[in-house]
Design an enzyme around this catalytic site. Structure first.
Site, PDB file in Angstrom:
ATOM      1  NE  ARG A 136      -4.224  -1.812   1.757  1.00  0.00           N
ATOM      2  CZ  ARG A 136      -4.309  -2.835   2.590  1.00  0.00           C
ATOM      3  NH1 ARG A 136      -3.521  -2.904   3.634  1.00  0.00           N
ATOM      4  NH2 ARG A 136      -5.197  -3.776   2.390  1.00  0.00           N
ATOM      5  CE  LYS A 158      -1.170  13.407 -14.721  1.00  0.00           C
ATOM      6  NZ  LYS A 158      -1.511  13.959 -16.063  1.00  0.00           N
ATOM      7  CD  GLU A 200       6.227  15.479 -22.891  1.00  0.00           C
ATOM      8  OE1 GLU A 200       5.656  16.493 -22.436  1.00  0.00           O
ATOM      9  OE2 GLU A 200       5.636  14.402 -23.084  1.00  0.00           O
ATOM     10  CE  LYS A 242       4.757  16.988 -14.428  1.00  0.00           C
ATOM     11  NZ  LYS A 242       4.807  15.762 -15.184  1.00  0.00           N
ATOM     12  CD  GLU A 252      -4.525  15.980 -15.807  1.00  0.00           C
ATOM     13  OE1 GLU A 252      -3.368  15.544 -15.679  1.00  0.00           O
ATOM     14  OE2 GLU A 252      -5.258  15.694 -16.755  1.00  0.00           O
ATOM     15  NE  ARG A 256       0.143  16.531 -13.106  1.00  0.00           N
ATOM     16  CZ  ARG A 256       0.811  15.728 -12.300  1.00  0.00           C
ATOM     17  NH1 ARG A 256       0.565  15.742 -11.004  1.00  0.00           N
ATOM     18  NH2 ARG A 256       1.740  14.919 -12.770  1.00  0.00           N
ATOM     19  CG  ASN A 260      -2.459  16.056 -20.135  1.00  0.00           C
ATOM     20  OD1 ASN A 260      -1.447  15.399 -19.945  1.00  0.00           O
ATOM     21  ND2 ASN A 260      -3.463  16.076 -19.278  1.00  0.00           N
ATOM     22  CG  HIS A 263       0.194  14.803 -23.883  1.00  0.00           C
ATOM     23  ND1 HIS A 263       0.923  15.972 -23.980  1.00  0.00           N
ATOM     24  CD2 HIS A 263       1.004  13.921 -23.238  1.00  0.00           C
ATOM     25  CE1 HIS A 263       2.107  15.795 -23.410  1.00  0.00           C
ATOM     26  NE2 HIS A 263       2.193  14.556 -22.956  1.00  0.00           N
ATOM     27  CG  HIS A 267      -1.911  10.026 -25.328  1.00  0.00           C
ATOM     28  ND1 HIS A 267      -2.487  10.421 -24.140  1.00  0.00           N
ATOM     29  CD2 HIS A 267      -0.591   9.922 -25.073  1.00  0.00           C
ATOM     30  CE1 HIS A 267      -1.550  10.547 -23.207  1.00  0.00           C
ATOM     31  NE2 HIS A 267      -0.389  10.243 -23.747  1.00  0.00           N
ATOM     32  CG  HIS A 281       5.072  10.215 -25.053  1.00  0.00           C
ATOM     33  ND1 HIS A 281       3.693  10.188 -25.130  1.00  0.00           N
ATOM     34  CD2 HIS A 281       5.371  11.206 -24.175  1.00  0.00           C
ATOM     35  CE1 HIS A 281       3.186  11.106 -24.311  1.00  0.00           C
ATOM     36  NE2 HIS A 281       4.185  11.734 -23.727  1.00  0.00           N
TER      37      HIS A 281
HETATM   38  N1  GLY Z   1       2.777  14.545 -18.106  1.00  0.00           N
HETATM   39  C1  GLY Z   1       1.678  15.309 -17.667  1.00  0.00           C
HETATM   40  C2  GLY Z   1       1.549  15.432 -16.195  1.00  0.00           C
HETATM   41  O1  GLY Z   1       2.427  15.004 -15.491  1.00  0.00           O
HETATM   42  O2  GLY Z   1       0.574  15.929 -15.707  1.00  0.00           O
END
Ligand code: GLY
Length: 383
Positions: A136, A158, A200, A242, A252, A256, A260, A263, A267, A281
């Protein structure tokens, strides 16, 4: 945009930048500097609760960086066990995830122990997710070895793996306790991987900092030539942006989502190319950013000349900027739209896009008519 103030320290011969990710009890430092991998014991030993460490990496990274990393810690009296996974995006699924968790349990890793993710985004995401669910929640350190991982995926918590239904659909938020970004290791990256990671970096300028985008237009070629000070500054600035966004919106709920940018398109393109070497990517993100600015201009939201400026910089850097730069066939516009509908940002069946009023002025919207997107994709496929 106000940035988290980085601190710069002069080590014995290393200039280390530090960006703090301010998340209360879960705050941590991102340390950035050339040579940090070899000095990792000085960074990690103080946060160990017993002299044992488990590192998970992949075969390409292991060949270059595992022994120097292990040697430093072993010299400091720490026992280091390593699991080396296959390289590549296909590692980021249930089989290698299960293997990692079972290995950590067989190794009797305890809750107070520390796991290290040594590698690019695939390893960071998979190991972070393993750390999130093992007993956990176990502490972990990110040591990102790709530009993409240093500026994006290793920071912000993430974690996750891919599903047959789409990328990153299984995962958790689990913050690392420390991130060590050694910019020296970027010297060993294949040129294509460096440029994909640069997708990025550009994203940060495009989403929230026009001055940074201007700096990249000036300094991008020196970055591609791997000038150490330019690499370090690009990583530092990206991480600072960031960290500031993650500190304001960890899970998010709002802002946040700006991270993206590119993306939603990216994606879908990755899915259309089976997550294969046809499209990395960061390459998908770069093309996706160009398409997001095309869409913004088409909707009258940003100046008509802005998409050309975005694309000109990608082309100047030798990056993929258009759908025609992707080798092989792509689905038609309806096929790409169907892939976009799998995006995690879909809400009540409506696609959410990150669009922009100009460079550095991105925003989130779900008020985009899908027929405009379909026409845009048709035109982009015909170019
Ligand atoms: N890669 C996008 C984020 O970390 O929110």
């Amino acid at each position: 945009m106000s940035l988290v103030k980085p601190t710069r320290q002069r080590g014995s011969e290393m200039m280390i930048d530090q960006v703090d990710v301010d998340l209360g009890a879960r705050s941590y430092a991102v340390r950035i500097g050339a040579g940090l991998l070899g000095a990792a014991s000085a960074e990690i030993v103080p946060i160990l609760r017993r002299p044992k460490l488990w590192v998970v990496t992949e075969e390409n990274v292991a060949a270059l960086h595992l022994l120097p990393f292990q040697a430093g810690l072993q010299a400091a009296g720490v026992t280091v066990s390593a699991l080396v996974l296959p390289a590549g995006e296909s590692t980021k699924g249930w089989p290698q995830f299960t293997r990692t968790v079972e290995w950590l349990l067989a190794e009797k890793v305890e809750r107070r122990d520390l796991i290290v993710a040594l590698g690019g985004g695939v390893i960071g995401d998979l190991v972070g997710f393993a750390a999130a669910v093992l007993r956990r929640g176990v502490r972990f350190v990110q040591i990102p070895t790709s530009l993409l991982a240093q500026v994006d995926s290793s920071v912000g918590g993430k974690t996750g793996i891919n599903s047959v239904h789409g990328k990153n659909l299984i995962g958790a938020f689990h913050q690392p306790v420390l991130v060590l970004a050694d910019t020296q290791v970027l010297q060993t990256l294949p040129p294509r991987d460096l440029l994909a990671g640069y997708g990025e970096v550009v994203k940060y300028g495009l989403l929230g900092d026009a001055n940074f985008f201007g700096w990249l237009e000036q300094n991008g070629p020196a970055l591609a030539a791997r000038t150490p000070a330019i690499l370090q500054e690009a990583v530092r600035h990206s991480v600072a942006m960031k960290a500031a966004i993650v500190a304001r919106d960890e899970t998010e709920e709002g802002e946040r989502a700006l991270l993206n940018l590119g993306h939603t398109f990216g994606h879908a393109l990755e899915a259309a190319t089976d997550y294969s070497a046809r499209l990395l990517h960061g390459e998908g993100v770069a093309i996706g950013c160009a398409l997001a600015f095309d869409l913004s201009a088409r909707l009258g939201l940003c100046p008509q000349e802005t998409p050309s400026r975005v694309r000109a910089h990608l082309v100047q850097m030798g990056m993929k900027a258009d759908l025609s730069d992707i080798p092989g066939d792509l689905p038609d516009a309806d096929g790409l739209l169907a892939l976009m509908a799998q995006d995690k940002k879909v809400q009540d069946g409506r696609l959410r896009f990150i669009l922009a009023h100009d460079i550095g002025q991105a925003f989130v919207t779900d008020a985009v008519d899908p027929t405009v997107v379909r026409t845009l994709l048709k035109d982009a496929l015909a170019r």
